[in-house]
Each structure stands twice: as C-alpha cells, then as structure tokens.
Design a protein around this motif. Structure first.
Motif, PDB file in Angstrom:
ATOM      1  N   GLY A 129       0.822  -1.199   0.000  1.00  0.00           N
ATOM      2  CA  GLY A 129       0.000   0.000   0.000  1.00  0.00           C
ATOM      3  C   GLY A 129       0.850   1.239   0.000  1.00  0.00           C
ATOM      4  N   GLY A 130       0.742   2.051   1.029  1.00  0.00           N
ATOM      5  CA  GLY A 130       1.345   3.374   1.049  1.00  0.00           C
ATOM      6  C   GLY A 130       2.786   3.487   1.491  1.00  0.00           C
ATOM      7  N   GLY A 131       3.518   2.412   1.587  1.00  0.00           N
ATOM      8  CA  GLY A 131       4.925   2.493   1.950  1.00  0.00           C
ATOM      9  C   GLY A 131       5.134   3.034   3.356  1.00  0.00           C
ATOM     10  N   CYS A 132       6.222   3.789   3.526  1.00  0.00           N
ATOM     11  CA  CYS A 132       6.590   4.223   4.875  1.00  0.00           C
ATOM     12  C   CYS A 132       5.574   5.191   5.483  1.00  0.00           C
ATOM     13  N   ILE A 133       4.914   5.997   4.666  1.00  0.00           N
ATOM     14  CA  ILE A 133       3.901   6.908   5.218  1.00  0.00           C
ATOM     15  C   ILE A 133       2.783   6.098   5.874  1.00  0.00           C
ATOM     16  N   LEU A 134       2.353   5.032   5.204  1.00  0.00           N
ATOM     17  CA  LEU A 134       1.307   4.184   5.759  1.00  0.00           C
ATOM     18  C   LEU A 134       1.853   3.354   6.918  1.00  0.00           C
ATOM     19  N   ASP A 135       3.022   2.757   6.739  1.00  0.00           N
ATOM     20  CA  ASP A 135       3.597   1.859   7.734  1.00  0.00           C
ATOM     21  C   ASP A 135       3.972   2.574   9.028  1.00  0.00           C
ATOM     22  N   LEU A 136       4.585   3.733   8.919  1.00  0.00           N
ATOM     23  CA  LEU A 136       5.010   4.473  10.107  1.00  0.00           C
ATOM     24  C   LEU A 136       3.997   5.536  10.508  1.00  0.00           C
ATOM     25  N   GLY A 137       3.401   6.178   9.523  1.00  0.00           N
ATOM     26  CA  GLY A 137       2.469   7.260   9.787  1.00  0.00           C
ATOM     27  C   GLY A 137       1.247   6.827  10.572  1.00  0.00           C
ATOM     28  N   CYS A 138       0.837   5.559  10.419  1.00  0.00           N
ATOM     29  CA  CYS A 138      -0.348   5.091  11.145  1.00  0.00           C
ATOM     30  C   CYS A 138      -0.136   5.175  12.652  1.00  0.00           C
TER      31      CYS A 138
END
Length: 151
Positions: A129-138
């Motif tokens: 899905g959204g890469g690091c923004i999705l993985d860490l940003g969540c």
C-alpha cells in the motif's frame, strides 16, 4: 480458546478460510501482508469470528472503510492492533492530557522511525500500500487521535 495460527495456518492462500472457519477458533488475529487484510476480515465476517487486525488496517481509506462496514454489518468484535499507543510513555502522556495537565490539546507532533521492514512484501506497492507513510504514519495518527480525541 485457540487462534488460527494454532492450527498450522502457515500458507494463507490455501488454508486461511479453513483456519478461520475452524469451530474451535473464537478470534482471529490478522498479521498478514497488508494486501491480505481485507480478504481475511471478510472471511471472519462470513464465519462470524471476532477479529483483530494489525496495522495498518488497510492499504487505503476505501479498503479500511469496507472492512469497518463489513464487521459492523456482521455484528462481530473488531479490534485494531496499534501497539505504540499502549507503551508506558504514551500511556503516561495520555493520562496527563486526560487529567488536564496540558489543557485542551489542539495540535500534536509525532515522529516515528525504524531501521526498515522485515519482510520482502513491504517493498511491493501492491502488497504494502502506502509504503513508509502508511507503515510508520499510522502510529503517529493513532497517537494523535489518542491525545486529541477519536471523534
């Protein structure tokens, strides 16, 4: 009570429904690659099994919304496993906010890092899905929601 993993569900593409549907399974913890979360949640809805999903819930907002609506319609327990909100430092900070030590929180800043993903699928945008923004940003989004409020 047993979890699907207790039944040897190591190859999710052929054994996922069998593991979820097993009569001794009460709750399913979904910790699969992101692109398989929705299929697993839908099977939990089909078989009326409580479900907990690791972060991120979905690869995008539409996917996450479909899962939320499905569990609500199925009337099953649904939990989102966001671990950082429950670490001692964030619990202490949240208690301070709830006790009024900082006043009404209107803005929060958060930063999250790690040395990199542990699985090959993370590097595939279709699966992750959204890469690091999705993985860490969540993590940052959920921490902020805990301070400001989830409404």
């Amino acid at each position: 009570r047993k979890f699907a993993a207790d039944y040897g569900c190591t190859h999710w593409t052929t054994n996922m429904e069998e593991a979820i549907a097993h009569p001794e399974v009460d709750i399913v913890c979904i910790s699969l690659p992101n692109n398989l979360h929705e299929a697993a949640v839908m099977l939990c809805c089909k078989h009326k099994k409580a479900v907990m999903t690791t972060k991120p819930l979905g690869r995008n907002a539409e996917e996450a919304k479909r899962m939320l609506l499905a569990v609500e319609e199925a009337g099953i327990f649904n939990g989102y496993l966001e671990d950082l909100v429950y670490t001692p430092k964030f619990i202490k900070a949240s208690e301070s906010v709830r006790n009024g030590a900082l006043g009404r929180i209107l803005w929060a800043k958060s930063r999250e890092t790690h040395p990199g993903p542990h699985s090959e699928w993370f590097w595939d945008i279709e699966q992750a899905g959204g890469g690091c923004i999705l993985d860490l940003g969540c993590h940052c989004v959920e921490i902020t929601r805990s301070y400001i409020g989830k409404d």
